[in-house]
Design an enzyme around this catalytic site. Structure first.
Site, short mmCIF file in Angstrom:
data_model
loop_
_atom_site.label_atom_id
_atom_site.label_comp_id
_atom_site.label_asym_id
_atom_site.label_seq_id
_atom_site.Cartn_x
_atom_site.Cartn_y
_atom_site.Cartn_z
N HIS A 30 -5.38 1.48 2.54
CA HIS A 30 -4.16 0.68 2.42
C HIS A 30 -4.38 -0.68 3.06
O HIS A 30 -4.91 -0.77 4.17
CB HIS A 30 -2.98 1.38 3.12
N ARG A 49 -3.50 13.19 -2.64
CA ARG A 49 -3.61 12.05 -1.71
C ARG A 49 -2.47 12.11 -0.69
O ARG A 49 -2.68 11.91 0.51
CB ARG A 49 -3.58 10.75 -2.51
N TYR A 99 4.40 8.04 5.23
CA TYR A 99 4.02 9.42 5.51
C TYR A 99 4.52 9.90 6.86
O TYR A 99 4.56 11.10 7.11
CB TYR A 99 2.49 9.56 5.45
N LYS A 120 -9.17 -0.73 -4.47
CA LYS A 120 -8.52 -1.87 -5.12
C LYS A 120 -9.17 -3.17 -4.68
O LYS A 120 -9.51 -3.34 -3.52
CB LYS A 120 -7.02 -1.88 -4.78
N HIS A 175 -2.28 12.32 -7.48
CA HIS A 175 -1.84 11.53 -6.33
C HIS A 175 -1.18 12.41 -5.28
O HIS A 175 -1.09 12.04 -4.11
CB HIS A 175 -0.87 10.44 -6.80
N ARG A 227 -8.06 7.88 -4.36
CA ARG A 227 -7.35 7.83 -5.64
C ARG A 227 -8.23 8.41 -6.73
O ARG A 227 -9.46 8.41 -6.63
CB ARG A 227 -7.00 6.38 -5.99
#
Length: 299
Positions: A271, A248, A280, A172, A245, A148
């Site tokens: 993730h 990404r 995806y 995150k 993004h 990111r």
């Protein structure tokens, strides 16, 4: 009840206990401000007075402002978390947002760049200038790792290991992961670090440990990353819209199309749940379908 006090207490909880990023905290703050303004307009003075009926009126109010389902869904998630916090602090007896289901979301296929499109971007930056070297390094690293933009902005020099070709990324929740990068990214990074970055540092007396610097020699902001990418796309004269993004999305799509397994891509992207990565596979299936149609004699 003092809404400002609750807001500050909740923000402190997010920062200290949940270790939320400033970006995440800002979204929560904005969602709370929207909700508190609605409560004041409705003459509701206490968070205890919020029930299912009040929430339905709030949702109707948001849809009337032409908010997307995705935006409304995010607000519901924020407020559900907020009331979970209030429950813990014994400010309310129950969480009324648990009674409300999330809006059904349409599953959109992630937008990505084809190999020919992204290849054009790699031939734009002027590698004889410090900023050109920086821009090329940014582009190569984003595409090579799929990280990111907020993660890329936080990369320090010490996070790079050129011996084994990996970068330490803090994602995150401050969770760490190592992502490998290839020869193209390594060449671009080494050129920038040994030449362009040193020249940028001469513009300031304050040394920065951040990998990517702006023209003043200080840390490049996430907004700066977007401006850099916009400039590259403009100079490449691409007709497609490219946002950070999207690189990404492109990273994940190209890996899956080349045969990478879903679990590995999940780990590389950082993730938490495999379901976030599975979106995806829709692109990958389309790619395989096209190959089948173009290759099979009786397709």
């Amino acid at each position: 009840m003092n809404f400002d006090y609750l807001r500050e207490a909740f923000v402190e909880y997010l920062q200290v206990e949940k270790n939320a990023s400033p970006y995440t905290v800002k979204f929560y703050q904005d969602d709370l401000d929207t909700f508190f303004l609605f409560l004041k307009e409705e003459g509701i003075d206490h968070v205890k007075d919020v029930d299912y009926a009040v929430i339905r009126v709030f949702l109707t109010n948001q849809y009337q402002k032409n908010l997307s389902r995705r935006s409304v869904s995010r607000k519901l998630s924020s407020l559900r978390t907020f009331y979970r916090f209030l429950e813990r602090e014994e400010k309310v007896e129950s969480n009324p947002f648990l009674q409300v289901s999330q809006p059904k979301m349409s599953k959109s296929i992630p937008d990505f760049l084809y190999e020919e499109e992204i290849e054009k971007l790699f031939h734009i930056s002027d590698l004889s200038t410090p900023l050109g070297q920086r821009n090329q390094a940014i582009l190569e690293l984003l595409y090579a790792t799929g990280m990111r933009v907020s993660e890329c902005a936080n990369v320090k020099l010490a996070h790079l290991d050129f011996m084994i070709g990996t970068v330490l990324v803090r994602g995150k929740g401050n969770k760490e992961r190592y992502i490998p990068f290839g020869r193209y990214a390594q060449d671009a990074l080494e050129r920038y670090i040994q030449d362009g970055r040193r020249k940028l540092l001469k513009h300031t007396t304050d040394y920065s440990e951040s990998l990517f610097l702006n023209a003043r020699g200080t840390t490049l902001s996430t907004r700066g990353f977007r401006l850099v990418l916009n400039k590259i796309v403009k100079d490449a004269a691409l007709t497609v819209h490219v946002h950070p993004h999207k690189l990404r999305h492109t990273f994940a799509t190209h890996l899956l199309n080349a045969g990478a397994d879903l679990r590995s891509v999940q780990e590389l992207l950082g993730h938490k749940n495999l379901s976030a990565t599975q979106i995806y596979t829709h692109v990958s299936k389309d790619h395989l379908r096209n190959i089948y149609k173009n290759s099979h004699p009786r397709a």
